[in-house]
Design an enzyme around this catalytic site. Structure first.
Site, PDB file in Angstrom:
ATOM      1  N   HIS A   1      47.292  39.301  34.191  1.00 20.54           N
ATOM      2  CA  HIS A   1      46.152  38.575  34.763  1.00 20.54           C
ATOM      3  C   HIS A   1      46.360  37.063  34.666  1.00 20.54           C
ATOM      4  O   HIS A   1      47.059  36.577  33.790  1.00 20.54           O
ATOM      5  CB  HIS A   1      44.813  39.011  34.145  1.00 20.54           C
ATOM      6  CG  HIS A   1      44.532  38.546  32.753  1.00 20.54           C
ATOM      7  ND1 HIS A   1      43.609  39.181  31.936  1.00 20.54           N
ATOM      8  CD2 HIS A   1      45.022  37.525  32.003  1.00 20.54           C
ATOM      9  CE1 HIS A   1      43.543  38.557  30.789  1.00 20.54           C
ATOM     10  NE2 HIS A   1      44.393  37.560  30.794  1.00 20.54           N
TER      11      HIS A   1
ATOM     12  N   GLU B   1      41.872  40.512  36.771  1.00 18.44           N
ATOM     13  CA  GLU B   1      42.554  41.675  36.217  1.00 18.44           C
ATOM     14  C   GLU B   1      43.324  42.407  37.323  1.00 18.44           C
ATOM     15  O   GLU B   1      43.062  42.195  38.516  1.00 18.44           O
ATOM     16  CB  GLU B   1      41.508  42.619  35.601  1.00 18.44           C
ATOM     17  CG  GLU B   1      40.649  41.988  34.510  1.00 18.44           C
ATOM     18  CD  GLU B   1      41.396  41.784  33.190  1.00 18.44           C
ATOM     19  OE1 GLU B   1      42.611  41.522  33.198  1.00 18.44           O
ATOM     20  OE2 GLU B   1      40.732  41.888  32.124  1.00 18.44           O
TER      21      GLU B   1
ATOM     22  N   ASN C   1      48.697  42.035  30.802  1.00 19.20           N
ATOM     23  CA  ASN C   1      48.609  42.890  31.996  1.00 19.20           C
ATOM     24  C   ASN C   1      48.855  42.101  33.285  1.00 19.20           C
ATOM     25  O   ASN C   1      48.609  42.608  34.373  1.00 19.20           O
ATOM     26  CB  ASN C   1      47.237  43.582  32.048  1.00 19.20           C
ATOM     27  CG  ASN C   1      46.081  42.594  32.140  1.00 19.20           C
ATOM     28  OD1 ASN C   1      46.290  41.384  32.232  1.00 19.20           O
ATOM     29  ND2 ASN C   1      44.864  43.103  32.123  1.00 19.20           N
TER      30      ASN C   1
ATOM     31  N   ASP D   1      37.573  30.014  33.624  1.00 13.85           N
ATOM     32  CA  ASP D   1      36.661  31.146  33.428  1.00 13.85           C
ATOM     33  C   ASP D   1      35.739  30.936  32.233  1.00 13.85           C
ATOM     34  O   ASP D   1      35.950  30.022  31.426  1.00 13.85           O
ATOM     35  CB  ASP D   1      37.451  32.457  33.268  1.00 13.85           C
ATOM     36  CG  ASP D   1      38.668  32.314  32.345  1.00 13.85           C
ATOM     37  OD1 ASP D   1      38.696  31.381  31.521  1.00 13.85           O
ATOM     38  OD2 ASP D   1      39.591  33.138  32.463  1.00 13.85           O
TER      39      ASP D   1
HETATM   40  P1  PGA Z   1      46.590  34.133  25.382  1.00 11.43           P
HETATM   41  O1  PGA Z   1      45.821  34.498  26.731  1.00 11.43           O
HETATM   42  O2  PGA Z   1      47.102  32.754  25.552  1.00 11.43           O
HETATM   43  O3  PGA Z   1      45.529  34.229  24.319  1.00 11.43           O
HETATM   44  O4  PGA Z   1      47.673  35.140  25.253  1.00 11.43           O
HETATM   45  C1  PGA Z   1      46.434  34.257  27.955  1.00 11.43           C
HETATM   46  C2  PGA Z   1      45.612  34.867  29.066  1.00 11.43           C
HETATM   47  O5  PGA Z   1      44.997  35.920  28.855  1.00 11.43           O
HETATM   48  O6  PGA Z   1      45.605  34.292  30.158  1.00 11.43           O
END
Ligand code: PGA
Length: 260
Positions: free
Chosen positions: A138, A143, A136, A67
């Protein structure tokens, strides 16, 4: 799902890096799906260390990141282009032309997303997809409520995700609202998935992914339908798993068997 629980985050991060390096050693022209975020920084540090020790080369590999934010130029310090350049690409032997991220500055983001999906297809599809997981649930920026059949497209980030990412920006208002992300079906097409989660903050999302119902409310739960998904956890991220003892019985100590 293969669930590997390590005692520490460091052990889980190193195992993730070694599995990725092993895949590239087996197939030097691998197409890798890559991820960003705080969890991945030490994975890339370990990959750079393995590269410096001449235990892996990326000279024939191709990469596609999950992304990129919409509205941030590639040179912006908080763009994922910058993250990948600084964390990995500038330290290893991968040709720049073989690295791909969605174009967050495209004048037609929907078209840029469709083109990205087509480019993955044209490269032969993803051999190994690296994934983190959001609080959450994702994966990528898919999302909750994302279609489990989704393809690369524009997504609106939840407030929760923006708050989690705010630490990289000067303020909440400057944290981007939109991103281009591979879809869940794009991720599911990868021949193999490696998801790394560490820390107690991820424990609920990890339990929902592995033991909850498959649901768009926890996009990572789609991996229950993937035939070769490996989930690497530290002890804290595994702390809410009801069947933890079974996973540890099947793969004691995270099954530290990767040889390079
Ligand atoms: P993080 O993000 O490694 O900064 O916790 C993980 C994600 O949102 O996929």
């Amino acid at each position: 799902m293969k669930i590997l629980i390590h005692d520490t985050a460091e052990a889980a991060e190193k195992d993730t890096a070694r599995r990725l390096a092993q895949a590239v050693n087996k197939k030097p022209d691998s197409v890798l799906g890559l991820a960003t975020g705080g969890t991945m920084t030490r994975v890339y540090e370990e990959l750079v260390a393995l590269y410096n020790q001449k235990r892996v080369s990326f000279s024939e590999a191709t990469t596609f990141n999950l992304d990129e934010y919409i509205g941030l130029p590639a040179e912006h310090p908080c763009s994922y282009h910058t993250y990948m350049r600084e964390a990995l690409f500038k330290h290893i032997d991968i040709p720049e032309a073989a690295t791909h991220l969605p174009d967050g500055m495209a004048s037609h983001p929907d078209q840029a997303a469709a083109d990205y999906e087509a480019a993955i297809h044209a490269a032969g599809g993803i051999d190994l997809q690296l994934l983190g997981i959001g609080h959450n649930g994702h994966i990528g920026f898919n999302e909750p409520s994302s279609s489990l059949q989704s393809r690369t497209r524009v997504k609106t980030l939840t407030e929760d995700t923006r708050r989690a990412n705010q630490r990289y920006f000067a303020s909440f208002d400057e944290t981007p609202i939109y991103a281009i992300t591979m879809g869940i079906a794009t991720i599911m097409d990868a021949r193999e998935c490696l998801l790394l989660a560490t820390g107690a903050g991820k424990a609920d999302a990890v339990a929902a992914m592995i033991e909850g119902p498959m649901s768009a409310n926890c996009p990572a739960s789609a991996l229950q339908m993937h035939q070769t998904a490996t989930i690497l956890l530290d002890s804290e991220a595994a702390s809410r798993l009801a069947n933890r003892a079974y996973y540890e019985y099947v793969h004691p100590k995270g099954d530290d068997s990767v040889q390079l």
